[in-house]
Design a protein around this motif. Structure first.
Motif, PDB file in Angstrom:
ATOM      1  N   GLN A   3       0.836  -1.190   0.000  1.00 35.12           N
ATOM      2  CA  GLN A   3       0.000   0.000   0.000  1.00 35.12           C
ATOM      3  C   GLN A   3       0.874   1.245   0.000  1.00 35.12           C
ATOM      4  OE1 GLN A   3      -3.448   0.209   0.015  1.00 35.12           O
ATOM      5  NE2 GLN A   3      -3.190  -1.935  -0.557  1.00 35.12           N
ATOM      6  N   ILE A   4       0.416   2.284  -0.691  1.00 37.47           N
ATOM      7  CA  ILE A   4       1.106   3.556  -0.515  1.00 37.47           C
ATOM      8  C   ILE A   4       0.732   4.091   0.867  1.00 37.47           C
ATOM      9  CG2 ILE A   4       1.162   4.038  -2.992  1.00 37.47           C
ATOM     10  CD1 ILE A   4      -0.955   6.235  -2.441  1.00 37.47           C
ATOM     11  N   SER A   5       1.549   5.002   1.369  1.00 35.71           N
ATOM     12  CA  SER A   5       1.379   5.471   2.745  1.00 35.71           C
ATOM     13  C   SER A   5       0.067   6.242   2.910  1.00 35.71           C
ATOM     14  CB  SER A   5       2.562   6.358   3.137  1.00 35.71           C
ATOM     15  OG  SER A   5       2.555   7.552   2.383  1.00 35.71           O
ATOM     16  N   GLU A   6      -0.458   6.190   4.116  1.00 35.45           N
ATOM     17  CA  GLU A   6      -1.674   6.952   4.423  1.00 35.45           C
ATOM     18  C   GLU A   6      -1.438   8.441   4.207  1.00 35.45           C
ATOM     19  OE1 GLU A   6      -4.849   6.042   5.249  1.00 35.45           O
ATOM     20  OE2 GLU A   6      -4.128   4.061   4.679  1.00 35.45           O
ATOM     21  N   ARG A   7      -0.254   8.904   4.628  1.00 34.32           N
ATOM     22  CA  ARG A   7      -0.003  10.344   4.483  1.00 34.32           C
ATOM     23  C   ARG A   7      -0.011  10.769   3.020  1.00 34.32           C
ATOM     24  NH1 ARG A   7       6.372  11.449   5.979  1.00 34.32           N
ATOM     25  NH2 ARG A   7       7.252   9.577   5.036  1.00 34.32           N
ATOM     26  N   PHE A   8       0.399   9.837   2.152  1.00 33.79           N
ATOM     27  CA  PHE A   8       0.403  10.158   0.724  1.00 33.79           C
ATOM     28  C   PHE A   8      -1.022  10.164   0.181  1.00 33.79           C
ATOM     29  CE2 PHE A   8       2.436   9.674  -3.598  1.00 33.79           C
ATOM     30  CZ  PHE A   8       3.343  10.691  -3.430  1.00 33.79           C
ATOM     31  N   LEU A 108       9.182  22.801   7.864  1.00 39.80           N
ATOM     32  CA  LEU A 108      10.080  21.814   8.473  1.00 39.80           C
ATOM     33  C   LEU A 108      10.937  22.460   9.559  1.00 39.80           C
ATOM     34  CD1 LEU A 108      11.320  20.041   5.222  1.00 39.80           C
ATOM     35  CD2 LEU A 108       9.967  18.949   7.011  1.00 39.80           C
ATOM     36  N   VAL A 113       6.808  17.003  13.509  1.00 42.08           N
ATOM     37  CA  VAL A 113       5.606  16.327  13.028  1.00 42.08           C
ATOM     38  C   VAL A 113       4.496  16.508  14.075  1.00 42.08           C
ATOM     39  CG1 VAL A 113       4.614  14.053  12.519  1.00 42.08           C
ATOM     40  CG2 VAL A 113       6.857  14.664  11.617  1.00 42.08           C
ATOM     41  N   VAL A 133       2.860  17.319   3.512  1.00 43.71           N
ATOM     42  CA  VAL A 133       4.172  16.756   3.174  1.00 43.71           C
ATOM     43  C   VAL A 133       5.127  16.839   4.363  1.00 43.71           C
ATOM     44  CG1 VAL A 133       6.222  17.268   1.784  1.00 43.71           C
ATOM     45  CG2 VAL A 133       3.989  17.073   0.685  1.00 43.71           C
ATOM     46  N   ILE A 264      19.132  21.478   3.141  1.00 48.51           N
ATOM     47  CA  ILE A 264      18.116  20.957   2.213  1.00 48.51           C
ATOM     48  C   ILE A 264      18.444  21.401   0.785  1.00 48.51           C
ATOM     49  CG2 ILE A 264      15.682  21.065   1.534  1.00 48.51           C
ATOM     50  CD1 ILE A 264      14.966  21.205   4.479  1.00 48.51           C
TER      51      ILE A 264
ATOM     52  N   PHE B 107       9.809   8.588  -1.381  1.00 48.48           N
ATOM     53  CA  PHE B 107       9.919   8.287   0.050  1.00 48.48           C
ATOM     54  C   PHE B 107       8.573   8.533   0.743  1.00 48.48           C
ATOM     55  CE2 PHE B 107      14.795   9.103   0.608  1.00 48.48           C
ATOM     56  CZ  PHE B 107      15.044   8.111  -0.304  1.00 48.48           C
ATOM     57  N   LEU B 108       7.976   9.686   0.459  1.00 48.91           N
ATOM     58  CA  LEU B 108       6.682  10.012   1.076  1.00 48.91           C
ATOM     59  C   LEU B 108       5.618   9.002   0.673  1.00 48.91           C
ATOM     60  CD1 LEU B 108       6.692  13.858   0.440  1.00 48.91           C
ATOM     61  CD2 LEU B 108       6.764  12.803   2.696  1.00 48.91           C
ATOM     62  N   VAL B 110       5.876   5.755  -0.192  1.00 53.64           N
ATOM     63  CA  VAL B 110       5.945   4.360   0.251  1.00 53.64           C
ATOM     64  C   VAL B 110       5.966   4.213   1.765  1.00 53.64           C
ATOM     65  CG1 VAL B 110       7.127   3.681  -1.880  1.00 53.64           C
ATOM     66  CG2 VAL B 110       8.492   4.150   0.179  1.00 53.64           C
ATOM     67  N   ALA B 111       6.341   5.271   2.462  1.00 53.82           N
ATOM     68  CA  ALA B 111       6.628   5.112   3.895  1.00 53.82           C
ATOM     69  C   ALA B 111       5.930   6.158   4.743  1.00 53.82           C
ATOM     70  CB  ALA B 111       8.136   5.197   4.123  1.00 53.82           C
ATOM     71  N   GLU B 112       5.418   5.711   5.903  1.00 54.05           N
ATOM     72  CA  GLU B 112       4.974   6.648   6.923  1.00 54.05           C
ATOM     73  C   GLU B 112       6.208   7.158   7.672  1.00 54.05           C
ATOM     74  OE1 GLU B 112       1.910   7.319   6.767  1.00 54.05           O
ATOM     75  OE2 GLU B 112       0.911   5.505   6.073  1.00 54.05           O
ATOM     76  N   VAL B 113       6.007   8.155   8.511  1.00 56.81           N
ATOM     77  CA  VAL B 113       7.087   8.629   9.373  1.00 56.81           C
ATOM     78  C   VAL B 113       7.608   7.449  10.199  1.00 56.81           C
ATOM     79  CG1 VAL B 113       7.623  10.104  11.363  1.00 56.81           C
ATOM     80  CG2 VAL B 113       6.250  10.996   9.467  1.00 56.81           C
ATOM     81  N   VAL B 133      14.024  14.725   5.650  1.00 59.38           N
ATOM     82  CA  VAL B 133      12.926  15.630   5.332  1.00 59.38           C
ATOM     83  C   VAL B 133      11.578  14.899   5.364  1.00 59.38           C
ATOM     84  CG1 VAL B 133      11.938  16.901   3.382  1.00 59.38           C
ATOM     85  CG2 VAL B 133      14.296  17.308   4.059  1.00 59.38           C
ATOM     86  N   SER B 134      11.586  13.645   4.913  1.00 58.57           N
ATOM     87  CA  SER B 134      10.326  12.912   4.859  1.00 58.57           C
ATOM     88  C   SER B 134      10.125  12.013   6.076  1.00 58.57           C
ATOM     89  CB  SER B 134      10.245  12.104   3.554  1.00 58.57           C
ATOM     90  OG  SER B 134      11.386  11.309   3.390  1.00 58.57           O
ATOM     91  N   GLY B 135      11.032  12.073   7.025  1.00 61.84           N
ATOM     92  CA  GLY B 135      10.855  11.337   8.289  1.00 61.84           C
ATOM     93  C   GLY B 135      11.025   9.835   8.157  1.00 61.84           C
ATOM     94  N   VAL B 136      11.727   9.410   7.128  1.00 55.52           N
ATOM     95  CA  VAL B 136      11.907   7.984   6.856  1.00 55.52           C
ATOM     96  C   VAL B 136      13.280   7.556   7.364  1.00 55.52           C
ATOM     97  CG1 VAL B 136      12.229   6.337   4.974  1.00 55.52           C
ATOM     98  CG2 VAL B 136      10.389   8.023   4.854  1.00 55.52           C
TER      99      VAL B 136
END
Lengths: 398, 398
Positions: A3-8, A108, A113, A133, A264, B107-108, B110-113, B133-136
């Motif tokens: 699954q793709i992430s919930e946040r996405f 950021l 978070v 994001v 960054i 990254f965002l 496929v993955a949650e924080v 940046v994406s918390g991964v």
């Protein structure tokens, strides 16, 4: 299947762009669309900024310096010094890939978070995606069309501040409302920042566009009071009609914040080299270019406002700056109404594209009778677009 | 005074860029620096790609389409079709602001924080910043110079997979090692992805640069096996010497993933318009351009390798692709060694800039005797740079 992430999945759709997939099929049918949905001006880019293209010599197209090409940074510095902010040094300015990158960096930088940033709704809907994001929660203080979306009493703002609040974010002149905050209003925010130990993030990309001789107050004028808490977001997109050149700016005197932002910037290696060479031309743009564009937008504002308020049931206020107005319409669901124009209502093979109001609010149910109109078209086109809105309202409300 | 966020403070410094602040003062002293630290090629951009600049007519510089200018997307599509991936449709391709933006999107997606992505260290150090940046969390599987940084036994990889592992990320040809994975190695990763329900993220920006007739296996050739789990990151930067034109690509057939990526793309409104017009010229670049550049890098690789292994105590392997090599040096602390060149060792007013190895590892202590060398300079310059490294080792180890 993974699954793709919930946040996405939960990234909100840009209110400005969500109807975009309907555009190409309509255009293929030969239907003309008046784009009132997005601030992509038809005003010309100053020719002097495009001169480097015709004379381009540099090859290869090397990386630009991560924090910004020196010539671009120097041009920006000169611009801010001319505005009176002569305390700024080149190290206080980071060239970003559009104002959007500066926004995400700011989120950021100030918030972990699930930390909170206060915003005044209606607000620029892309802040929502930046927040999603970066995992930040935007907490809205509601403003009202009844007083031209100026700030509510300080108590209403303070009531939304929690231990997780890290910053107050606002745009001035305001997108989507066109509101130009008074010095007294900015004073209120500055005092709140002091009292509650908050950052202030001021999005000033419409700085030049204030009408009726109003002068927007830059947050930079408060630098001596809050040297470490001020972040200014800026962009050349609107000022020089350079939307497609990704030229944003992050300004802060907070050194540790700037260090993080530069890390960054280094990680994405470079902004656009060619865009920055164009941007470095900004000091060669004549003052008359900006004043002519100001005048053009003020005239458009007048035409749009005067035509809109003639429509029965339409409530608007005269925007003080930027090139947007939030308009209240005699409808219940502007998402449906905006969709309807593109899918069903094409008088004389023309229609309008509007940004539904709900996308500029986080409070459920707000903005359902509002739309944002960007007056980035010529007066004649604006007039015709308002006629179509008027016809549409009659038909839609039958 | 409000504090910037811990996550912002903890953003790692780009290993490639961290010595950058030392450059300007050195250049001001008239000292020549051989830049072996960053993959900014001296190879020329194809002239046909720069033609649109000289003939530039469009004004204003409007927003590009958020997901990519149609002409650029069509050119990319033609390129991938010519590579044999004729199943790709325009909706499977998103134009990003450099490969860096595509990486953060992946990254965002496929993955949650706090979820984990497996990487093979040494890896491209900017993945670290994207992860921060994406918390991964990047979890490293260590590879070794002794077998040219090819994959370790499958058990070593599997041992690092946890319930939080969401993807395996690799670059092929590999930056920083120059390793080109065999079909058997990619098979292993594909089987792991199936078995553990993972995404595979393949960074293929060096696709064209494989030597000795090796052909890198694109993850796209596995699309029928893993239609929803494959993400390919790509970029025009290296292929056409277009580092300063921010032209990246995200490819996936996973529709919900693409929808999320497009929402992010919409929120930053547009990539660079001018850059994408340049990018759209890619189909006009002759095949001989690419083969000449390939040959050039292969020759440079040979010169660099042959010179390096002559130095006592230096261990290298012959890189199979990209334009990097990780070199083991007879030193204990390559961070200090790289710093020392810039601050102290300038024979004949020349010095070298190298990327310290530790920045390409997450395991503490790894890479301290290694540096990454980008062979993006002419042969003669590479030879001189290796001479300086040799002299430096003698002096540093005195």
């Amino acid at each position: 299947m993974p699954q793709i992430s919930e946040r996405f999945k939960n990234i909100p759709v840009s209110s400005i762009r969500k109807l975009s997939p309907l555009v190409a099929p309509l255009k293929a049918q030969g239907i003309k669309i008046y784009h009132l949905n997005i601030g992509d001006p038809d005003v010309k880019t100053p020719e002097v900024m495009l001169e480097p293209l015709k004379n381009w010599q540099e090859n290869p197209i090397r990386y630009a310096q991560a924090a910004g090409e020196p010539a671009f940074i120097q041009a920006l510095l000169k611009y801010y010094h001319q505005l009176g902010f002569d305390f700024l040094k080149s190290n206080d300015i980071l060239a970003t890939i559009g104002g959007s990158e500066a926004m995400v960096m700011a989120f950021l930088a100030v918030a972990e978070v699930d930390d909170e940033i206060l915003v005044f709704e209606p607000f620029y809907s892309n802040y929502n995606v930046g927040a999603a994001v970066s995992g930040v929660k935007l907490v809205s203080v509601t403003t009202s069309i009844n007083n031209g979306f100026h700030l509510p009493p300080v108590g209403d703002i303070e009531a939304k501040i929690t231990p997780r609040t890290k910053a107050i974010l606002f745009s001035n002149p305001c997108n989507p409302t066109g509101t130009v905050y008074t010095k007294e209003e900015i004073n209120v925010l500055v005092e709140l920042a002091k009292k509650h130990n908050l950052f202030l993030i001021s999005d000033e990309v419409y700085r030049e566009y204030a009408f009726d001789n109003k002068v927007p107050v830059s947050l930079l004028s408060y630098i001596s009071e809050l040297p470490d808490r001020i972040i200014v977001l800026d962009s050349l997109s609107k000022r020089y009609s350079l939307c497609g050149a990704r030229l944003g700016v992050l300004i802060t005197l907070n050194e540790s914040l700037m260090q993080g932002a530069i890390k960054i910037a280094q990680s994405r290696l470079s902004g656009g080299l060619i865009d920055q060479v164009i941007g470095a031309q900004l000091t060669k743009v004549s003052a008359s270019y900006i004043s002519a564009v100001q005048q053009e937008y003020q005239s458009r504002r007048d035409v749009l406002y005067n035509e809109l308020v003639k429509i029965p049931g339409v409530t608007a206020y005269k925007p003080e700056g930027a090139f947007y107005v939030m308009v209240s319409l005699p409808i219940k669901d502007s998402d449906d109404f905006c969709f309807w124009f593109l899918t069903e209502f094409h008088p004389n093979n023309e229609t309008v594209m509007l940004a539904p109001g709900s996308g500029f609010y986080t409070t459920a149910g707000m903005g359902k009778n509002e739309v944002r109109i960007a007056y980035v078209l010529k007066e004649q086109d604006l007039k015709r677009a308002v006629e179509i809105i008027k016809l549409g309202l009659e038909e839609y409300n039958k």
